[in-house]
Design an enzyme around this catalytic site. Structure first.
Site, PDB file in Angstrom:
ATOM      1  N   HIS A  33       0.903  -1.159   0.172  1.00  0.00           N
ATOM      2  CA  HIS A  33       0.029  -0.080   0.180  1.00  0.00           C
ATOM      3  C   HIS A  33       0.975   1.318   0.096  1.00  0.00           C
ATOM      4  CE1 HIS A  33       0.459  -1.007   4.434  1.00  0.00           C
ATOM      5  NE2 HIS A  33       0.576   0.401   4.593  1.00  0.00           N
ATOM      6  N   GLU A  60      -8.238   3.488   9.102  1.00  0.00           N
ATOM      7  CA  GLU A  60      -7.708   3.637   7.600  1.00  0.00           C
ATOM      8  C   GLU A  60      -9.003   3.239   6.680  1.00  0.00           C
ATOM      9  OE1 GLU A  60      -4.966   0.180   7.059  1.00  0.00           O
ATOM     10  OE2 GLU A  60      -6.726  -1.010   7.113  1.00  0.00           O
ATOM     11  N   GLN A 117      -3.965   3.565   0.963  1.00  0.00           N
ATOM     12  CA  GLN A 117      -4.415   3.581   2.387  1.00  0.00           C
ATOM     13  C   GLN A 117      -4.615   4.907   2.845  1.00  0.00           C
ATOM     14  OE1 GLN A 117      -1.387   2.673   5.383  1.00  0.00           O
ATOM     15  NE2 GLN A 117      -2.860   1.440   6.759  1.00  0.00           N
ATOM     16  N   HIS A 163       3.787   6.893   4.365  1.00  0.00           N
ATOM     17  CA  HIS A 163       4.469   5.671   4.142  1.00  0.00           C
ATOM     18  C   HIS A 163       4.341   4.889   3.206  1.00  0.00           C
ATOM     19  CE1 HIS A 163       1.587   3.952   6.884  1.00  0.00           C
ATOM     20  NE2 HIS A 163       1.684   2.960   6.256  1.00  0.00           N
ATOM     21  N   GLU A 182       6.898   0.315   5.846  1.00  0.00           N
ATOM     22  CA  GLU A 182       6.022  -0.800   6.745  1.00  0.00           C
ATOM     23  C   GLU A 182       6.230  -2.054   6.063  1.00  0.00           C
ATOM     24  OE1 GLU A 182       1.890   0.118   6.884  1.00  0.00           O
ATOM     25  OE2 GLU A 182       1.668  -1.567   8.133  1.00  0.00           O
TER      26      GLU A 182
HETATM   27  N1  CMX Z   1       7.811  10.026   6.624  1.00  0.00           N
HETATM   28  C1  CMX Z   1       9.089  10.490   6.173  1.00  0.00           C
HETATM   29  N2  CMX Z   1       9.850  11.231   7.540  1.00  0.00           N
HETATM   30  C2  CMX Z   1       9.325  11.340   8.586  1.00  0.00           C
HETATM   31  C3  CMX Z   1       7.803  10.731   8.736  1.00  0.00           C
HETATM   32  C4  CMX Z   1       7.322  10.040   7.662  1.00  0.00           C
HETATM   33  N3  CMX Z   1       6.251   9.464   8.050  1.00  0.00           N
HETATM   34  N4  CMX Z   1       7.365  10.947  10.109  1.00  0.00           N
HETATM   35  C5  CMX Z   1       8.640  11.846  10.417  1.00  0.00           C
HETATM   36  N5  CMX Z   1       9.478  12.011   9.740  1.00  0.00           N
HETATM   37  C6  CMX Z   1      10.690  12.747   9.908  1.00  0.00           C
HETATM   38  C7  CMX Z   1      10.581  14.091  10.615  1.00  0.00           C
HETATM   39  O1  CMX Z   1      10.457  14.972   9.356  1.00  0.00           O
HETATM   40  C8  CMX Z   1      11.790  14.323  11.249  1.00  0.00           C
HETATM   41  O2  CMX Z   1      12.931  14.510  10.753  1.00  0.00           O
HETATM   42  P1  CMX Z   1      13.824  15.872  10.934  1.00  0.00           P
HETATM   43  O3  CMX Z   1      14.265  15.440  12.019  1.00  0.00           O
HETATM   44  O4  CMX Z   1      14.804  16.014   9.930  1.00  0.00           O
HETATM   45  O5  CMX Z   1      12.946  17.101  11.267  1.00  0.00           O
HETATM   46  C9  CMX Z   1      11.968  12.974  12.151  1.00  0.00           C
HETATM   47  O6  CMX Z   1      11.437  12.014  10.906  1.00  0.00           O
HETATM   48  C10 CMX Z   1      11.574  12.705  13.441  1.00  0.00           C
HETATM   49  O7  CMX Z   1      10.022  13.155  13.121  1.00  0.00           O
HETATM   50  P2  CMX Z   1       8.806  13.476  14.383  1.00  0.00           P
HETATM   51  O8  CMX Z   1       8.032  14.487  13.776  1.00  0.00           O
HETATM   52  O9  CMX Z   1       9.814  13.984  15.569  1.00  0.00           O
HETATM   53  O10 CMX Z   1       8.295  12.434  14.566  1.00  0.00           O
HETATM   54  P3  CMX Z   1       8.603  11.053  15.406  1.00  0.00           P
HETATM   55  O11 CMX Z   1      10.030  10.719  15.537  1.00  0.00           O
HETATM   56  O12 CMX Z   1       7.891  11.413  16.983  1.00  0.00           O
HETATM   57  O13 CMX Z   1       7.843   9.969  14.720  1.00  0.00           O
HETATM   58  C11 CMX Z   1       8.092   7.846  13.334  1.00  0.00           C
HETATM   59  C12 CMX Z   1       8.112   9.410  13.474  1.00  0.00           C
HETATM   60  C13 CMX Z   1       8.153   7.579  12.073  1.00  0.00           C
HETATM   61  C14 CMX Z   1       8.988   7.380  14.388  1.00  0.00           C
HETATM   62  C15 CMX Z   1       6.635   7.545  13.880  1.00  0.00           C
HETATM   63  O14 CMX Z   1       5.656   8.228  13.103  1.00  0.00           O
HETATM   64  C16 CMX Z   1       6.397   5.983  13.979  1.00  0.00           C
HETATM   65  O15 CMX Z   1       6.862   5.629  14.877  1.00  0.00           O
HETATM   66  N6  CMX Z   1       5.564   5.401  13.080  1.00  0.00           N
HETATM   67  C17 CMX Z   1       5.390   4.269  12.779  1.00  0.00           C
HETATM   68  C18 CMX Z   1       3.806   3.832  13.251  1.00  0.00           C
HETATM   69  C19 CMX Z   1       3.011   4.459  12.534  1.00  0.00           C
HETATM   70  O16 CMX Z   1       3.452   5.242  11.444  1.00  0.00           O
HETATM   71  N7  CMX Z   1       1.662   4.216  12.498  1.00  0.00           N
HETATM   72  C20 CMX Z   1       0.551   4.811  11.713  1.00  0.00           C
HETATM   73  C21 CMX Z   1       0.252   3.989  10.448  1.00  0.00           C
HETATM   74  C22 CMX Z   1      -0.276   2.522  10.737  1.00  0.00           C
HETATM   75  C23 CMX Z   1      -0.591   1.870   9.768  1.00  0.00           C
HETATM   76  O17 CMX Z   1      -0.229   2.063   8.515  1.00  0.00           O
HETATM   77  O18 CMX Z   1      -1.323   0.540   9.871  1.00  0.00           O
HETATM   78 CO    CO Z   2       0.420   1.269   6.508  1.00  0.00          CO
END
Ligand code: CMX
Ligand code: CO
Length: 149
Positions: A24, A60, A71, A95, A145
């Protein structure tokens, strides 16, 4: 056979190694119903599956496109990762979900390269899948993912 495919052998024939399909493309939106309506009106695309994933703080809607999904994602609570994303970056691609046969194997491959993962071991995702997330700083700014069906 083109020059390009000769250079790259098997890869040029569409082998993604451990990646078997784009599962996705996830798009963070402020209003899930509005996004669903837009895809229906523009393309006639309809929702295949809708689910609240409380563990991730998201709702979603999956729109199936061939063997893959779009998604559409919206947060269900303020501390959701998608809420933070929308606040900082606005709506957009959140993502990419890559389908794999064995999530643990793909995750171990990232870890063996010293990559930063967000799940140390695979965990339940939506629609009964097993998933693990890879940190975007490891994978060229793309939150990945890994999805095992
Ligand atoms: N894509 C690309 N870069 C991303 C991002 C994304 N989705 N989310 C955050 N970033 C980047 C930010 O721009 C930031 O970069 P800089 O330091 O250069 O500014 C850095 O990563 C840290 O970002 P943050 O805003 O401080 O966010 P967090 O670290 O708190 O969280 C992440 C980011 C990825 C660790 C968190 O979103 C996560 O754990 N995701 C996994 C789970 C998830 O997304 N679940 C929802 C979807 C569920 C599903 O699909 O089923
Ligand atoms: Co997903």
């Amino acid at each position: 056979m083109s020059f390009h495919s000769q250079q790259h052998g098997e890869n040029a024939q569409g082998h993604g190694g451990l990646l078997t399909e784009i599962d996705h493309v996830a798009i963070a939106v402020n209003d899930l119903d509005a996004a669903i309506a837009w895809y229906r009106e523009a393309f006639g695309a309809t929702v295949t599956h809708r689910e609240k994933v409380e563990s991730d703080g998201v709702e979603e809607a999956l729109l199936q496109v061939a063997e893959s999904y779009v998604q559409l994602l919206t947060p269900t609570r303020d501390d959701s990762p998608v809420a933070k994303y929308l606040e900082k970056r606005g709506e957009g691609i959140h993502h990419i979900g890559y389908r794999v046969d064995d999530c643990a194997q793909a995750l171990d491959a990232i870890k063996a390269m010293g990559g930063k993962v967000l799940d140390e071991t695979p965990r339940p995702g939506s629609r009964g899948t097993t998933v693990a997330f890879v940190h975007p700083k490891t994978s060229f700014g793309t939150l990945i993912e890994l999805v095992q069906e």
